[in-house]
Design a protein around this motif. Structure first.
Motif, PDB file in Angstrom:
ATOM      1  N   TYR A 123       0.826  -1.206   0.000  1.00 43.91           N
ATOM      2  CA  TYR A 123       0.000   0.000   0.000  1.00 43.91           C
ATOM      3  C   TYR A 123       0.860   1.255   0.000  1.00 43.91           C
ATOM      4  O   TYR A 123       0.630   2.193  -0.771  1.00 43.91           O
ATOM      5  CB  TYR A 123      -0.938   0.010   1.210  1.00 43.91           C
ATOM      6  N   LEU A 124       1.868   1.299   0.861  1.00 43.96           N
ATOM      7  CA  LEU A 124       2.719   2.482   0.936  1.00 43.96           C
ATOM      8  C   LEU A 124       3.437   2.729  -0.389  1.00 43.96           C
ATOM      9  O   LEU A 124       3.490   3.872  -0.872  1.00 43.96           O
ATOM     10  CB  LEU A 124       3.730   2.327   2.073  1.00 43.96           C
ATOM     11  N   LYS A 125       3.953   1.668  -0.995  1.00 45.67           N
ATOM     12  CA  LYS A 125       4.670   1.832  -2.255  1.00 45.67           C
ATOM     13  C   LYS A 125       3.734   2.251  -3.398  1.00 45.67           C
ATOM     14  O   LYS A 125       4.178   2.842  -4.383  1.00 45.67           O
ATOM     15  CB  LYS A 125       5.389   0.542  -2.616  1.00 45.67           C
ATOM     16  N   SER A 126       2.429   1.970  -3.261  1.00 41.66           N
ATOM     17  CA  SER A 126       1.478   2.413  -4.292  1.00 41.66           C
ATOM     18  C   SER A 126       1.310   3.925  -4.271  1.00 41.66           C
ATOM     19  O   SER A 126       0.879   4.522  -5.268  1.00 41.66           O
ATOM     20  CB  SER A 126       0.121   1.731  -4.087  1.00 41.66           C
ATOM     21  N   ILE A 127       1.651   4.558  -3.140  1.00 40.19           N
ATOM     22  CA  ILE A 127       1.560   6.012  -2.997  1.00 40.19           C
ATOM     23  C   ILE A 127       2.904   6.662  -3.276  1.00 40.19           C
ATOM     24  O   ILE A 127       2.976   7.728  -3.896  1.00 40.19           O
ATOM     25  CB  ILE A 127       1.083   6.389  -1.584  1.00 40.19           C
ATOM     26  N   ASP A 128       3.961   6.028  -2.835  1.00 34.66           N
ATOM     27  CA  ASP A 128       5.296   6.638  -2.863  1.00 34.66           C
ATOM     28  C   ASP A 128       6.303   5.660  -3.461  1.00 34.66           C
ATOM     29  O   ASP A 128       6.694   4.693  -2.811  1.00 34.66           O
ATOM     30  CB  ASP A 128       5.705   7.026  -1.435  1.00 34.66           C
TER      31      ASP A 128
END
Length: 404
Positions: A227-232
């Motif tokens: 999830y975090l890597k999908s944003i950043d």
């Protein structure tokens, strides 16, 4: 020292700290983000070694404009010792001085404090590791998230429900998004686009004692990292592990399990580098200094070797220290021995192109923060033997970087 020479030296020192003024041949200043290649961290195409410190209090102190000088002072004294990375909290859930009053409701004064921390770090050439939630009750932590979900009608019975309850996970994902998409009021840069931040940390010292298999933590890290890597896609990500092994290598642990698996958890593709903490004086109560030292030697060697050969990612010793609460000369000597062991192991690995990429001692305080002392603080502004060791490690790691 003559005053004129001193002033010239000071100006040159500040110029060196100011990003972009001196361009090193071969550096690419179009990309100031720290990257990973194999078992090494890279900055501007060269190996990056992180000699630094923990200062969990930075956002809290900076939320009060009258106290921001302490933040600036901490960055300054650290830079004077060659320290180039700091780890701090990007969380404070409910309670006194919260960042997050309740899920999705934020304290702008506290967020402005974090804005200031990031902007000051940039001024002093300091990279940041920002942690997004606590395992412990301090500053709210996973317990507070579970309590928030219970007030919404969720039937939860354990803090470890943090890792599995859908509503709790939604609350946490919302916090990730709120922090990563925050626009800094001092710099105008959105956090996810700011190379001052080296990495995000999913949780400070992840523990799930209700599941010793490590499966619960494995599933949670996998979901949240994705999830975090999908944003950043700019920043590195680490889980926040202390380094405790799973059941397959239990003999390397102290005599307890925390529900994590250093090897499997760090093999998750979205995790960019491994982390290890080290507190033999806490983990081996009642043991002798010799026993604690022997444990530390094995702990360091095992994790460096496993990061290099099995996980095939860099490893950062993100917390280490020893309490010197009585501040006797003997306790200072023991602290120096611990620091020297950690630093020697990292330097030995780094000089051979190995997986050890640096360490961050616990912890740095600014002047006038006596109430924050816990026995582990290292007063860099005093001419102590420990401060000398820290500066020497910075110089040694920098020489490796320059050679490569």
């Amino acid at each position: 020292m003559k005053l004129g020479f001193f002033l010239l030296s000071l100006v040159l020192y500040q110029m060196i700290l100011e990003p972009g003024i001196f361009k090193v041949e071969g550096d690419d200043h179009d990309d100031e983000f720290v990257r990973v290649r194999g078992v090494q961290l890279l900055l501007n195409g060269k190996p990056y070694y992180a000699n630094g410190y923990n200062a969990y209090w930075l956002m809290y102190m900076a939320s009060d404009p009258s106290q921001r000088n302490k933040v600036s002072s901490a960055f300054q004294v650290a830079a004077n010792h060659g320290l180039s990375i700091a780890r701090t909290w990007a969380f404070s859930d409910a309670g006194d001085y919260p960042l997050q009053y309740s899920p999705g409701s934020y304290n702008e004064d506290m967020f402005l404090g974090l804005d200031f921390v990031i902007s000051e770090a940039r001024k002093y050439g300091t990279k940041l590791v920002l942690s997004l939630v606590n395992n412990y009750d301090d500053f709210g932590g996973k317990k507070q998230y579970v309590e928030w979900a219970k007030t919404e009608g969720q039937s939860l019975h354990s803090e470890d429900d943090f890792f599995t309850d859908p509503l709790v996970k939604e609350f946490y994902k919302n916090h990730i998004k709120s922090v990563l998409t925050r626009r800094n009021n001092f710099t105008g840069v959105v956090y996810k686009d700011d190379p001052t931040i080296m990495a995000w940390e999913l949780m400070n010292e992840i523990r799930c004692p209700s599941d010793h298999s490590g499966n619960t933590v494995q599933a949670w890290i996998t979901e949240m990292a994705s999830y975090l890597k999908s944003i950043d896609g700019n920043h590195l990500l680490e889980a926040g592990l202390e380094g405790f092994y799973g059941l397959s290598k239990n003999e390397s642990n102290p005599n307890f399990q925390v529900g994590t698996d250093f090897i499997a958890n760090n093999q998750i593709p979205a995790i960019d580098f491994a982390t290890v903490h080290s507190y033999p004086d806490q983990w081996l109560p009642g043991s002798s200094n010799e026993e604690q030292t022997l444990f530390l030697v094995g702990w360091l060697n095992d994790h460096i070797q496993d990061a290099q050969i099995i996980i095939e990612k860099p490893v950062l010793f993100a917390e280490f220290g020893v309490s010197v609460r009585n501040m006797s000369s003997e306790s200072i000597t023991i602290r120096d021995e611990i620091f020297n062991l950690v630093y020697s192991s990292i330097y030995s690995s780094a000089s051979d192109g190995g997986a050890a990429t640096g360490s961050l001692f616990w912890h740095l305080l600014a002047e006038g923060m006596d109430s924050f002392k816990d026995g582990y603080e290292v007063p860099l502004d005093e001419n102590s033997s420990t401060a000398t060791l820290i500066a020497q490690e910075s110089q040694k790691l920098n020489r490796i970087r320059m050679k490569k």
